[in-house]
Scaffold this active site. Structure first.
Site, mmCIF file in Angstrom:
data_model
loop_
_atom_site.group_PDB
_atom_site.id
_atom_site.type_symbol
_atom_site.label_atom_id
_atom_site.label_comp_id
_atom_site.label_asym_id
_atom_site.label_seq_id
_atom_site.Cartn_x
_atom_site.Cartn_y
_atom_site.Cartn_z
ATOM 1 N N ASP A 123 0.818 -1.214 0.000
ATOM 2 C CA ASP A 123 0.000 0.000 0.000
ATOM 3 C C ASP A 123 0.853 1.266 0.000
ATOM 4 O OD1 ASP A 123 -2.240 -1.603 0.246
ATOM 5 O OD2 ASP A 123 -2.924 -0.720 2.132
ATOM 6 N N HIS A 136 3.841 -2.356 3.113
ATOM 7 C CA HIS A 136 3.927 -1.003 2.542
ATOM 8 C C HIS A 136 5.255 -0.834 1.819
ATOM 9 C CE1 HIS A 136 0.908 -0.786 5.692
ATOM 10 N NE2 HIS A 136 0.373 0.209 4.998
#
Length: 195
Positions: free
Chosen positions: A6, A152
């Protein structure tokens, strides 16, 4: 296991993840922010060129606790168009910022043709105290077939340099998945059917 990242794209960190994934012979799904796509289109084009899947994480990492259904539709549509313009490919998936899928955001995603996806396990890699070992332990403790891993590829919304921790944990996570007999790949190869 579906491997997802993300908050990108990031011109410093995302290419390092692409290199690491190439070395591991793994493809993943990157949930990108539309405002980052328009600032760094070369990074998203390279991500797709290397065989990864792009999905939408919103236009920006805005606060979901301020519902605005009309704005949600507009911002998701804007993010979808940014990805399509940069890559020539329309994304299929949507993960809301903070993983908070309100009824309005679910409806907005469906209105623009995206399927909402959350995760089954995360590395808690955005935190200031995360280490490669803690990220790997958090992910592998929840390993199961059919799961979706959240990591991430940038520290845009996280502790400074947290992406380096994730990058260092990545080979161990992939190895643990393979040792458990799990294949690792993007959502498109995850056996999830469009609804």
């Amino acid at each position: 296991m579906a491997l997802t990242f993300d908050d990108g794209p990031d011109p410093e960190s995302t290419p390092r993840f692409l290199d690491a994934l190439d070395a591991l012979d793994v493809r993943a799904t990157f949930f990108v922010l539309g405002d980052g796509v328009v600032r760094h289109p070369a990074v998203v084009r390279e991500t797709v060129r290397r065989g990864h899947e792009l999905a939408v994480h919103g236009w920006s990492h805005d606060r979901p606790w301020r519902p605005a259904p009309a704005d949600d539709v507009r911002s998701l549509l804007r993010a979808v168009h940014a990805v399509l313009e940069a890559t020539g490919r329309r994304p299929r998936w949507y993960r809301p910022p903070y993983g908070i899928l309100t009824g309005g955001r679910w409806a907005a995603a469906r209105a623009v043709g995206l399927r909402p996806v959350l995760w089954s396990v995360w590395g808690r890699d955005w935190t200031a105290g995360a280490t490669p070992a803690s990220v790997r332990t958090a992910v592998t403790a929840g390993l199961r077939g059919g799961g979706t891993v959240l990591l991430h590829d940038t520290d845009r919304m996280a502790a400074p340099d947290s992406w380096r921790v994730t990058l260092d944990a990545l080979p161990g996570i992939v190895n643990d998945c393979r040792t458990a007999g799990l294949s690792v790949g993007p959502l498109a190869e995850h056996g999830v059917r469009d609804a």
